[in-house]
Design a protein around this motif. Sequence first.
Motif, mmCIF file in Angstrom:
data_model
loop_
_atom_site.group_PDB
_atom_site.id
_atom_site.type_symbol
_atom_site.label_atom_id
_atom_site.label_comp_id
_atom_site.label_asym_id
_atom_site.label_seq_id
_atom_site.Cartn_x
_atom_site.Cartn_y
_atom_site.Cartn_z
ATOM 1 N N LEU A 105 1.741 -7.222 -9.464
ATOM 2 C CA LEU A 105 1.830 -6.498 -8.200
ATOM 3 C C LEU A 105 1.328 -7.417 -7.097
ATOM 4 O O LEU A 105 0.213 -7.936 -7.184
ATOM 5 N N THR A 106 2.147 -7.624 -6.083
ATOM 6 C CA THR A 106 1.736 -8.453 -4.946
ATOM 7 C C THR A 106 1.337 -7.538 -3.803
ATOM 8 O O THR A 106 2.122 -6.686 -3.370
ATOM 9 N N VAL A 107 0.109 -7.730 -3.304
ATOM 10 C CA VAL A 107 -0.509 -6.784 -2.371
ATOM 11 C C VAL A 107 -1.037 -7.519 -1.151
ATOM 12 O O VAL A 107 -1.668 -8.574 -1.285
ATOM 13 N N ARG A 108 -0.768 -6.980 0.017
ATOM 14 C CA ARG A 108 -1.396 -7.498 1.236
ATOM 15 C C ARG A 108 -2.683 -6.719 1.491
ATOM 16 O O ARG A 108 -2.678 -5.491 1.525
ATOM 17 N N ALA A 109 -3.785 -7.422 1.686
ATOM 18 C CA ALA A 109 -5.086 -6.781 1.894
ATOM 19 C C ALA A 109 -5.189 -6.294 3.330
ATOM 20 O O ALA A 109 -5.443 -7.063 4.251
ATOM 21 N N THR A 110 -4.975 -5.001 3.520
ATOM 22 C CA THR A 110 -5.034 -4.408 4.859
ATOM 23 C C THR A 110 -6.028 -3.263 4.941
ATOM 24 O O THR A 110 -6.120 -2.600 5.964
ATOM 25 N N GLY A 111 -6.760 -3.002 3.876
ATOM 26 C CA GLY A 111 -7.719 -1.905 3.873
ATOM 27 C C GLY A 111 -8.698 -2.062 2.729
ATOM 28 O O GLY A 111 -8.634 -3.021 1.954
ATOM 29 N N ASP A 112 -9.621 -1.109 2.604
ATOM 30 C CA ASP A 112 -10.659 -1.195 1.581
ATOM 31 C C ASP A 112 -10.071 -1.240 0.176
ATOM 32 O O ASP A 112 -10.526 -2.003 -0.680
ATOM 33 N N PHE A 113 -9.063 -0.412 -0.081
ATOM 34 C CA PHE A 113 -8.507 -0.332 -1.426
ATOM 35 C C PHE A 113 -7.825 -1.633 -1.828
ATOM 36 O O PHE A 113 -8.037 -2.162 -2.919
ATOM 37 N N THR A 114 -6.997 -2.177 -0.938
ATOM 38 C CA THR A 114 -6.291 -3.410 -1.272
ATOM 39 C C THR A 114 -7.239 -4.598 -1.365
ATOM 40 O O THR A 114 -7.038 -5.495 -2.187
ATOM 41 N N ASP A 139 3.351 -1.976 5.688
ATOM 42 C CA ASP A 139 2.572 -0.897 5.111
ATOM 43 C C ASP A 139 3.474 -0.048 4.252
ATOM 44 O O ASP A 139 4.449 0.485 4.728
ATOM 45 N N ARG A 140 3.093 0.080 2.996
ATOM 46 C CA ARG A 140 3.925 0.848 2.077
ATOM 47 C C ARG A 140 3.689 2.324 2.244
ATOM 48 O O ARG A 140 2.589 2.766 2.468
ATOM 49 N N VAL A 141 4.771 3.058 2.115
ATOM 50 C CA VAL A 141 4.679 4.488 2.180
ATOM 51 C C VAL A 141 4.495 5.065 0.804
ATOM 52 O O VAL A 141 5.301 4.854 -0.053
ATOM 53 N N PRO A 142 3.418 5.847 0.574
ATOM 54 C CA PRO A 142 3.276 6.420 -0.743
ATOM 55 C C PRO A 142 4.050 7.696 -0.891
ATOM 56 O O PRO A 142 4.303 8.387 0.071
ATOM 57 N N THR A 143 4.384 8.015 -2.077
ATOM 58 C CA THR A 143 4.799 9.363 -2.379
ATOM 59 C C THR A 143 3.589 10.046 -2.929
ATOM 60 O O THR A 143 2.807 9.447 -3.620
ATOM 61 N N HIS A 147 -3.954 -15.754 -5.593
ATOM 62 C CA HIS A 147 -3.892 -15.609 -4.137
ATOM 63 C C HIS A 147 -2.662 -16.336 -3.602
ATOM 64 O O HIS A 147 -2.490 -17.542 -3.800
ATOM 65 N N GLU A 148 -1.814 -15.573 -2.911
ATOM 66 C CA GLU A 148 -0.570 -16.115 -2.370
ATOM 67 C C GLU A 148 -0.723 -16.593 -0.935
ATOM 68 O O GLU A 148 0.106 -17.341 -0.435
ATOM 69 N N GLY A 149 -1.777 -16.141 -0.256
ATOM 70 C CA GLY A 149 -2.002 -16.489 1.133
ATOM 71 C C GLY A 149 -3.353 -15.960 1.574
ATOM 72 O O GLY A 149 -4.160 -15.497 0.757
ATOM 73 N N ALA A 150 -3.586 -16.002 2.883
ATOM 74 C CA ALA A 150 -4.891 -15.596 3.398
ATOM 75 C C ALA A 150 -5.228 -14.149 3.068
ATOM 76 O O ALA A 150 -6.370 -13.819 2.752
ATOM 77 N N ASP A 151 -4.256 -13.256 3.136
ATOM 78 C CA ASP A 151 -4.538 -11.842 2.885
ATOM 79 C C ASP A 151 -3.572 -11.236 1.879
ATOM 80 O O ASP A 151 -3.417 -10.018 1.821
ATOM 81 N N VAL A 152 -2.901 -12.056 1.086
ATOM 82 C CA VAL A 152 -1.948 -11.575 0.080
ATOM 83 C C VAL A 152 -2.359 -12.106 -1.286
ATOM 84 O O VAL A 152 -2.631 -13.306 -1.435
ATOM 85 N N ALA A 153 -2.435 -11.208 -2.257
ATOM 86 C CA ALA A 153 -2.810 -11.603 -3.615
ATOM 87 C C ALA A 153 -1.888 -10.917 -4.612
ATOM 88 O O ALA A 153 -1.369 -9.832 -4.355
#
Length: 475
Positions: free
Chosen positions: A269-278, A450-454, A212-218
């Motif tokens: 992979l560093t991810v910000r938790a902004t939805g169910d998937f993350t 927010d990342r844009v997917p292809t 965990h890198e922060g409150a909502d980033v892992a």
Amino acid sequence: MSKRARRALWSAVAILVLVGPPAVFLGRQGWEAGELLELAVVLSGIVAAVAMVLATVGASRIRALTTALGIDRIMSGHRWLGVAALVLVLGHMVAAIVESPRLLNPFAASLGVQFGYAAAVGMVLLSGAAAWGRRRGARYEWWARAHILGAALALALAGMHVFWLGDLLEDPVMRVVCSALALLLLAVLARRWVWQPLFSQRGAYVVYGVRHEGADVATLALTPVFRRRALRFAPGQFVWLRLHRRVVGVQEHPFTIASSAELTDRLELTVRATGDFTRALARLGPGQKVWLDGPHGSFTPDAPERVDGLVLIAGGVGITPMMSMLRTLAERGDRRLHRLVLAERPDQPLFGPELEVLGRRLGLDVLRTAGRRVDADLLAQILPRARGRLEYYVCGPPGLLTGSLAALDQLGVPPGRIHSEQFGWTGPLPTQVPAARSTRSTNDATSPADRVPTHPSIPIPRVEERSRSAAARGG
């Protein structure tokens, strides 16, 4: 081969594929002044079909394309090819009806013509799904599936339209051309939708741990299931991640690889938790399997002997490709001077302790904007006079990119030295601001990243997570 050469090569191939079939038809059939309307009907149909094939192939995650052109260019081209195909299909219908008014009633027409009408309806549905998906708040999974369904319907019906009419297939050369296009499309789709998600061992990884890198980033630490099938990536590239190995009903999202390219037995992979998937990713336990598709993207540094150093401008978790670049440079013992500009949330600084360590291992100057917009005055504080010998990488939301690119243009940075990738994709951004070095654009340093997917056969949507277009690198 350099990035520019590969980009030129693939662009030439795309143009050749687009203009080749109509050129072959004209060479075989010829034309006369009294047949212009009939010629317009046939040529518009041929070019529309080829544009549909190119749009589908280009968006099907072919690594050779994404690494050469970048996600942003790929998805921008996908979008414009789709628009061109829709316009050509509608023009094809209108020209056919003008030439033969009895076709106005599809129920009285032949089966081949009816398939053509149905393909046009599929194209309209496809375009409607794309337009709906670009609305703020649109649920990605639903509109993406609708878009893919519309693409499959339109492609299948267009193929049946050509086959049942049979006019093009009567000529042996055109029959070979049409068959080659059909086989290309089937091979790409089989790889994308059957082999890659169900059978390929490349990209099978297991969770090593979550940091965990922060409150909502892992940060998700992964290790390959098959060591010899581990992904070989360049710093700054990204992957698509899925939690299940099946085709239907599976979510998958893109994330930047944040780890060093020198460490082949580990991928982070560093991810910000902004939805169910993350949020689900942050809860994964050691030993759980995930599947990666990649690496993709051309947002990667050039050979070190060509430049004196890197200038990295990042917004929010747009820092993740920059971390991969810096970690890789540190592992390689790079001795050049680099500069990092961070436009981040003031209450959530990322990688603070590690950046201090990297600052000692590398020649690295770090500037945190503390809410100040990235403009020419700010960048002038850290850039030397010899700005043309540096490479510039900008990653973040559209507002940051627009402001940063305007600032670099004001400072006289050569456009060929600037590389950018955006998320929250709303359309292509210029690599330089035309007209004027006096242009000042604001940018939001605290925008959520927010990342844009292809996605195969769809334009880049808004989604909940950030990772590198590529488009969307966007690419």
